[in-house]
Structures are given as structure tokens and as C-alpha cells.
Scaffold this active site. Structure first.
Site, mmCIF file in Angstrom:
data_model
loop_
_atom_site.group_PDB
_atom_site.id
_atom_site.type_symbol
_atom_site.label_atom_id
_atom_site.label_comp_id
_atom_site.label_asym_id
_atom_site.label_seq_id
_atom_site.Cartn_x
_atom_site.Cartn_y
_atom_site.Cartn_z
ATOM 1 N N TRP A 139 0.814 -1.217 0.000
ATOM 2 C CA TRP A 139 0.000 0.000 0.000
ATOM 3 C C TRP A 139 0.849 1.269 0.000
ATOM 4 C CZ3 TRP A 139 1.877 2.437 4.134
ATOM 5 C CH2 TRP A 139 2.459 1.641 5.122
ATOM 6 N N ASN A 140 2.154 1.163 0.271
ATOM 7 C CA ASN A 140 2.902 2.410 0.512
ATOM 8 C C ASN A 140 3.213 3.202 -0.755
ATOM 9 O OD1 ASN A 140 4.862 0.596 -0.295
ATOM 10 N ND2 ASN A 140 6.391 1.292 1.176
ATOM 11 N N LYS B 264 -2.378 -8.255 -7.877
ATOM 12 C CA LYS B 264 -3.204 -8.177 -6.676
ATOM 13 C C LYS B 264 -2.637 -7.062 -5.804
ATOM 14 C CE LYS B 264 -3.176 -9.084 -2.580
ATOM 15 N NZ LYS B 264 -3.961 -8.077 -1.886
ATOM 16 N N PRO B 265 -3.300 -5.899 -5.783
ATOM 17 C CA PRO B 265 -2.794 -4.794 -4.960
ATOM 18 C C PRO B 265 -3.162 -4.996 -3.490
ATOM 19 C CG PRO B 265 -4.792 -4.134 -6.106
ATOM 20 C CD PRO B 265 -4.528 -5.562 -6.511
ATOM 21 N N ALA B 266 -2.597 -4.173 -2.620
ATOM 22 C CA ALA B 266 -2.901 -4.255 -1.185
ATOM 23 C C ALA B 266 -4.359 -3.867 -0.943
ATOM 24 C CB ALA B 266 -1.982 -3.319 -0.411
ATOM 25 N N GLY C 258 6.724 -6.327 -0.598
ATOM 26 C CA GLY C 258 6.024 -6.328 0.680
ATOM 27 C C GLY C 258 6.955 -6.790 1.778
ATOM 28 N N SER C 259 6.369 -7.324 2.830
ATOM 29 C CA SER C 259 7.176 -7.666 4.001
ATOM 30 C C SER C 259 7.969 -8.961 3.776
ATOM 31 C CB SER C 259 6.271 -7.822 5.220
ATOM 32 O OG SER C 259 5.358 -8.865 4.979
ATOM 33 N N GLU D 112 10.946 -7.965 -3.558
ATOM 34 C CA GLU D 112 11.365 -6.663 -3.020
ATOM 35 C C GLU D 112 10.805 -6.603 -1.615
ATOM 36 O OE1 GLU D 112 13.240 -4.354 -4.325
ATOM 37 O OE2 GLU D 112 13.402 -5.022 -6.399
ATOM 38 N N LEU D 113 11.644 -6.853 -0.620
ATOM 39 C CA LEU D 113 11.124 -7.078 0.737
ATOM 40 C C LEU D 113 11.502 -5.943 1.687
ATOM 41 C CD1 LEU D 113 11.866 -10.918 0.774
ATOM 42 C CD2 LEU D 113 9.810 -9.737 0.002
ATOM 43 N N CYS E 90 10.251 1.467 2.175
ATOM 44 C CA CYS E 90 11.197 0.393 2.493
ATOM 45 C C CYS E 90 12.630 0.909 2.539
ATOM 46 C CB CYS E 90 11.062 -0.711 1.463
ATOM 47 S SG CYS E 90 11.190 -0.071 -0.204
ATOM 48 N N GLU F 57 12.184 -2.880 11.414
ATOM 49 C CA GLU F 57 11.760 -1.811 10.501
ATOM 50 C C GLU F 57 10.642 -1.018 11.192
ATOM 51 O OE1 GLU F 57 9.846 -3.426 7.004
ATOM 52 O OE2 GLU F 57 10.656 -1.845 5.745
HETATM 53 P P1 NAP Z 1 2.661 -7.110 3.506
HETATM 54 O O1 NAP Z 1 1.844 -7.285 4.703
HETATM 55 O O2 NAP Z 1 3.676 -8.146 3.181
HETATM 56 O O3 NAP Z 1 1.619 -6.942 2.299
HETATM 57 C C1 NAP Z 1 2.044 -6.760 0.983
HETATM 58 C C2 NAP Z 1 1.089 -7.451 0.042
HETATM 59 O O4 NAP Z 1 1.083 -8.841 0.326
HETATM 60 C C3 NAP Z 1 -0.348 -6.981 0.148
HETATM 61 O O5 NAP Z 1 -0.913 -6.956 -1.132
HETATM 62 C C4 NAP Z 1 -0.983 -8.058 0.992
HETATM 63 O O6 NAP Z 1 -2.351 -8.221 0.763
HETATM 64 C C5 NAP Z 1 -0.248 -9.275 0.500
HETATM 65 N N1 NAP Z 1 -0.261 -10.412 1.433
HETATM 66 C C6 NAP Z 1 -0.409 -10.391 2.778
HETATM 67 N N2 NAP Z 1 -0.327 -11.650 3.271
HETATM 68 C C7 NAP Z 1 -0.113 -12.476 2.193
HETATM 69 C C8 NAP Z 1 0.076 -13.869 2.049
HETATM 70 N N3 NAP Z 1 0.079 -14.698 3.096
HETATM 71 N N4 NAP Z 1 0.275 -14.363 0.795
HETATM 72 C C9 NAP Z 1 0.293 -13.537 -0.264
HETATM 73 N N5 NAP Z 1 0.115 -12.215 -0.193
HETATM 74 C C10 NAP Z 1 -0.080 -11.674 1.039
HETATM 75 O O7 NAP Z 1 3.453 -5.737 3.517
HETATM 76 P P2 NAP Z 1 2.880 -4.282 3.790
HETATM 77 O O8 NAP Z 1 2.788 -4.112 5.249
HETATM 78 O O9 NAP Z 1 1.688 -4.019 2.965
HETATM 79 O O10 NAP Z 1 4.046 -3.379 3.165
HETATM 80 C C11 NAP Z 1 5.126 -2.968 3.882
HETATM 81 C C12 NAP Z 1 6.337 -3.851 3.631
HETATM 82 O O11 NAP Z 1 6.691 -3.797 2.261
HETATM 83 C C13 NAP Z 1 7.546 -3.345 4.382
HETATM 84 O O12 NAP Z 1 8.248 -4.408 4.961
HETATM 85 C C14 NAP Z 1 8.372 -2.681 3.299
HETATM 86 O O13 NAP Z 1 9.736 -2.593 3.592
HETATM 87 C C15 NAP Z 1 8.078 -3.531 2.136
HETATM 88 N N6 NAP Z 1 8.360 -2.805 0.887
HETATM 89 C C16 NAP Z 1 9.448 -3.160 0.177
HETATM 90 C C17 NAP Z 1 9.760 -2.483 -0.993
HETATM 91 C C18 NAP Z 1 10.966 -2.872 -1.805
HETATM 92 O O14 NAP Z 1 11.072 -2.432 -2.931
HETATM 93 N N7 NAP Z 1 11.883 -3.679 -1.283
HETATM 94 C C19 NAP Z 1 8.954 -1.435 -1.435
HETATM 95 C C20 NAP Z 1 7.845 -1.083 -0.675
HETATM 96 C C21 NAP Z 1 7.548 -1.800 0.485
HETATM 97 P P3 NAP Z 1 -3.430 -7.545 1.747
HETATM 98 O O15 NAP Z 1 -3.184 -6.083 1.706
HETATM 99 O O16 NAP Z 1 -4.698 -7.948 1.081
HETATM 100 O O17 NAP Z 1 -3.184 -8.146 3.086
#
Ligand code: NAP
Length: 461
Positions: free
Chosen positions: A132-133, A156-158, A209-210, A231-232, A265, A365
Site C-alpha cells: 500500500w505504501n 493483486k494490490p494491497a 512487501g514484508s 522486493e522485501l 522500504c 523496521e
Molecule cells: P505485507 O503485509 O507483506 O503486504 C504486501 C502485500 O502482500 C499486500 O498486497 C498483501 O495483501 C499481500 N499479502 C499479505 N499476506 C499475504 C500472504 N500470506 N500471501 C500472499 N500475499 C499476502 O506488507 P505491507 O505491510 O503491505 O508493506 C510494507 C512492507 O513492504 C515493508 O516491509 C516494506 O519494507 C516492504 N516494501 C518493500 C519495498 C521494496 O522495494 N523492497 C517497497 C515497498 C515496500 P493484503 O493487503 O490484502 O493483506
């Protein structure tokens, strides 16, 4: 799972829009359409794909204001930052429209009577999951190289920010990109993630994502041996050396730390400052942080919007409380505006001094507008501290001494290094992390590679 997903504005708590969610069966059907569309899309010419991408880019730029307003409404970031995100995101489409034309193969000297020809081809239908960020740019950074390479793409977006994905897809269709080539599915992350990973027709998963969710996707993709781009999470160190240009360091730290309310991130998460300049640096940084205006990102003059949701807010507050309980001093900020009824959470930009490694903020983080300062006396101590994490996404350092700068950059275990630069991300550059921050790179000439397979043909004469 409810049939509709309602999207709320994190700054006001107001519902923006309700949209349909897809069932697992519907996601399967989307995968089938993606698979069918791949047969023709992968055979289009690079020039054709390039001109469709170019048209998409132009439409996004033309609609930048409405796309930015949508980002601010669903994500909360200040409007001008959102405009920046739209243009940054569109830049990837422009870049990969050009790169589509440069997917070169090669010929290799072979044994007598043989010829070896190496070609590159699209990996197949790609499934993307984004956070979502950056509701807009995290999608274009993946969709553009995938489409340029000849892959079809399902996103699949957030759940907090799905509207930007729809808006981007609408403009893609207007540009002439076929609907089955670029699809959006909305629903529960884990459920859709499982449908993606278990399908043999999806040949690649690209995820931002995470780290814990990235690991689940990697494990679940093992049975079908998919290509993976990850990209975590990050935990960026920012070193300010004794000979740094302090004003520059403060300015760049502000940009790195407080952009998007600290929810990127690559946000500086740990400020590692030489003991001889720590007081001056801390004073200047606190003064600048105190000037930031917190509020609704659609209001004039607001620099810091809300944090995305209660989960994010609770984590930030717990890190501040933990640090203060263990002896950290709040130089500015440390206050909140919490409205559980509306679901709105604001954190005042915070600078903490006297931080040490016993505090959670030094290991997790933060994803919030909190700048913890630790000190060092010897540069090797600073580098050790910087590398003391499973993450390896972005790291920053400030020094005017080039010998010292080269030394630091070569010892940091990070994929992205900002030397006297708090904003190193650029479409021309390969963005991505080492260690548990991920696998693969997005952007640059490297960005199209993860969407290509290598095939070689040995021709007997
Ligand atoms: P997140 O909880 O991992 O969610 C990211 C995406 O994954 C969302 O679309 C979420 O869907 C989905 N998701 C959640 N649980 C899942 C599962 N078990 N299986 C498959 N998909 C699943 O992360 P966030 O809190 O939204 O984002 C923040 C994280 O992203 C931070 O750790 C940040 O550092 C990282 N990030 C990294 C980068 C990079 O380029 N390295 C860039 C931006 C952000 P729902 O929303 O429907 O739950």
C-alpha cells in the site's frame, strides 16, 4: 470473504469507494485468461509493445492530478508527494517501452560444423502482489518490464489501496493494451497468493512487501518452481561521518526519513552519527523535523500524512515507548493523534537521542516518522552496526572524504547505496536488496531480465 471491499481514507476515516472482491475460482479464471492471452501477446513485435506502453505512459502523465489525488485519498501521503509518485511510476513505463526493443540475443563461437544461437523470450504469465505504501509505482515498476518482455500480468494490490491499481488498468486499456494481458484481482492476500503460487500456469511471482510474506510465497512456489522477484523489507542505516557536510546530511536525512510519513522500504531507519558532531546534527535535524506540518495530505502545506492503519501505528508507538523506557531522549515529537473510531492515526515527526542497540527500533523496521540517533567513534564500528541486520536494501552515508567514502560503500552489505544522497531511487538504476531484503532488481537495464528466459539453439551444419 465479503463480496465487496470498502476502501477508506486514512486521514478522515471516510469511505472512498466499495469494489467487488474476487473469489478463488474467479482468480483461477483470470489465470486461464492470462495463459490464453500470453500465446498472442508474447508473439507481438517489440515495437508494437513499446508503442502501447508509450501510449499508457502518456495517458498516465495526462491524468497525473487525478491519479495523485486517488493516491492521497487511499494512502494518505501529501498530494505533491503523490504527484511525484505518479511521475516516478510512469517513468518505469517509459523506460521499459524503450527496453522492449533491446532484448538482444547473441551468437557464440561453437565447435566446427555447429552454430550456437542464444535467444531471450518471455517467461510466461506473471502474478504480482504489491503493498500500500506506493499504490501506483510499485505496480508500474513490475507491469512495465513484464509487458515489455512479452509476459501477461495479473496484479493483486494491497487491500488498503486497490483503487490506484484499477485506475492504472483503465488507462492501460484506453491505451490499447488488451484486457487479458493486464488484469487486476482484489481479495484476501493469503488466499489469492495461494491460488497464484499453486498454479502451474503462473510462471513468475513478483512481490513487494514484508519479508515474512515474501518467504511464504517463496516456499509455496517451490512445487511449481517459479521464477521469483522479491522486493522485501528494509532497515536502512544512515551514517553521518565526522567530515560530513552537516547541512546536506540534515536535508537528505529529512527527505529519506520523513517522506510518506516514514513508510517506505528505503527510509533511513537508524541514524549512526559520529560522536564529535552528534549534538549539532541532532539539533539541526530536530529543528527541521519540528517544522513539518502533519495532517490530511490534500490540505495545502501538509508534509506528513497519516500512517496507514492501526497495526502500523501500534508498531511505531511501541518502538518509541520501548526506546524511551530504555533511556532514549525525545528531542522533538513523540506525540500522536489517535482516533480508533474513525481509524485515523497521525504520528508527529520524532527524533530520539541516546539510542542504543538494546532498543527494538535498532532491530525492526519502523515504517513511521521516527529518527533514532546512535553514535560511533570509529568508522568500522559504524559499518559493523550498519550491517548488523538480516536486511540489506538501502544504506546511506555522508562524508566529503572520497577515500573514506569508497571504503564505506565497499563494506556496506546493501543493494542500494546513497552517498551524500537520501533519494537514490531512479528508473535508470537497478533497485533491490541483498540478504533478507530480496532477490532481483527493478529498474535499469537489469529490470527486464527477471521477465526473460534464456534459450539456446545448437545448429548442426
Ligand atoms: P505485507 O503485509 O507483506 O503486504 C504486501 C502485500 O502482500 C499486500 O498486497 C498483501 O495483501 C499481500 N499479502 C499479505 N499476506 C499475504 C500472504 N500470506 N500471501 C500472499 N500475499 C499476502 O506488507 P505491507 O505491510 O503491505 O508493506 C510494507 C512492507 O513492504 C515493508 O516491509 C516494506 O519494507 C516492504 N516494501 C518493500 C519495498 C521494496 O522495494 N523492497 C517497497 C515497498 C515496500 P493484503 O493487503 O490484502 O493483506
Amino acid at each position: 470473504m465479503p463480496e465487496q471491499l470498502t476502501v477508506y481514507n486514512p486521514a478522515t476515516g471516510e469511505a472512498i469507494e466499495s469494489i467487488p472482491q474476487q473469489t478463488a475460482q474467479e482468480v483461477e479464471e483470470a489465470i486461464e485468461r492470462s495463459h490464453q492471452a500470453f500465446q498472442s501477446w508474447s508473439k507481438t513485435s517489440a515495437g508494437e509493445r513499446a508503442s502501447l506502453l508509450r501510449k499508457w505512459y502518456e495517458l498516465i502523465v495526462e491524468h497525473k492530478e487525478e491519479l495523485a489525488e486517488l493516491i492521497t485519498k487511499e494512502n494518505g501521503k501529501p498530494y505533491q508527494e503523490a504527484v511525484g509518485e505518479v511521475l516516478y511510476g510512469a517513468g518505469y513505463i517509459e523506460w521499459f517501452a524503450e527496453e522492449a526493443k533491446r532484448i538482444y540475443g547473441r551468437t557464440v563461437p561453437a565447435a566446427a560444423g555447429k552454430r550456437i544461437v542464444v535467444t531471450r523470450q518471455a517467461v510466461g504469465p506473471v502474478a504480482a502482489i504489491t503493498p500500500w505504501n506506493f499504490p501506483n509505482a510499485m505496480i508500474t515498476r513490475k507491469a512495465a518490464p513484464a509487458l515489455a518482455a512479452g509476459c501477461t500480468f495479473i496484479i493483486k494490490p494491497a487491500e488498503d489501496t486497490p483503487l490506484s491499481a484499477y485506475a492504472l488498468a483503465r488507462l492501460a486499456y484506453e491505451a490499447g493494451i488488451p484486457k487479458d494481458v493486464l488484469q487486476v484481482v482484489i481479495g484476501d492476500g493469503a488466499e489469492i497468493g495461494n491460488v497464484f503460487t499453486s498454479s502451474p500456469k503462473i510462471r513468475k511471482i513478483t512481490f513487494t512487501g514484508s519479508t515474512p510474506v515474501g518467504k511464504i510465497l517463496m516456499k509455496n512456489s517451490a512445487d511449481t518452481v517459479k521464477h521469483m522477484s522479491m522486493e522485501l523489507g528494509g532497515h536502512a542505516p544512515l551514517i553521518v561521518d565526522e567530515d560530513a557536510d552537516l547541512d546536506l546530511a540534515v536535508k537528505q536525512t529529512m527527505a529519506s526519513k520523513f517522506r510518506n510519513a516514514g513508510q517506505t522500504c528505503v527510509c533511513a531507519n537508524r541514524l549512526i552519527v559520529h560522536e564529535s558532531i552528534k549534538d549539532e546534527f541532532a539539533k539541526k535535524l530536530s529543528e527541521e523535523a519540528a517544522k513539518l506540518k502533519v495532517g490530511n495530505g490534500l490540505e495545502e502545506g501538509v508534509n506528513v500524512g497519516p500512517v496507514i492503519n492501526k497495526k502500523g501505528f501500534d508498531k511505531i508507538v511501541s518502538q518509541i515507548n520501548d526506546a524511551v523506557e530504555k533511556g532514549a531522549k525525545v528531542l522533538t515529537g513523540g506525540t500522536y493523534d489517535q482516533n480508533d473510531e474513525k481509524g485515523c492515526y497521525f504520528v508527529t515527526p520524532t527524533v530520539l537521542a541516546d539510542v542504543d542497540t538494546s532498543m527494538n527500533i535498532m532491530h525492526e523496521e519502523t515504517f513511521g516518522p521516527v529518527a533514532p540517533i546512535v553514535t560511533f567513534s570509529d568508522i568500522d564500528e559504524a559499518i559493523k552496526l550498519a550491517n548488523d541486520t538480516p536486511f540489506g536494501l538501502a544504506a546511506y552515508f555522508f562524508t566529503e572524504n572520497y577515500r573514506r567514502g569508497i571504503y564505506i560503500s565497499e563494506h556496506l552489505e546493501y543493494g542500494i547505496i546513497g552517498w551524500n544522497d537520501g533519494g537514490p531511487s531512479a528508473v535508470q538504476a537497478p533497485f533491490g536488496g541483498m540478504k533478507e531484503s530480496g532477490i532481483g532488481r527493478e529498474g535499469g537495464t537489469e529490470g527486464i531480465e527477471p521477465y526473460l528466459e534464456t534459450k539456446y539453439m545448437s545448429i548442426g551444419l
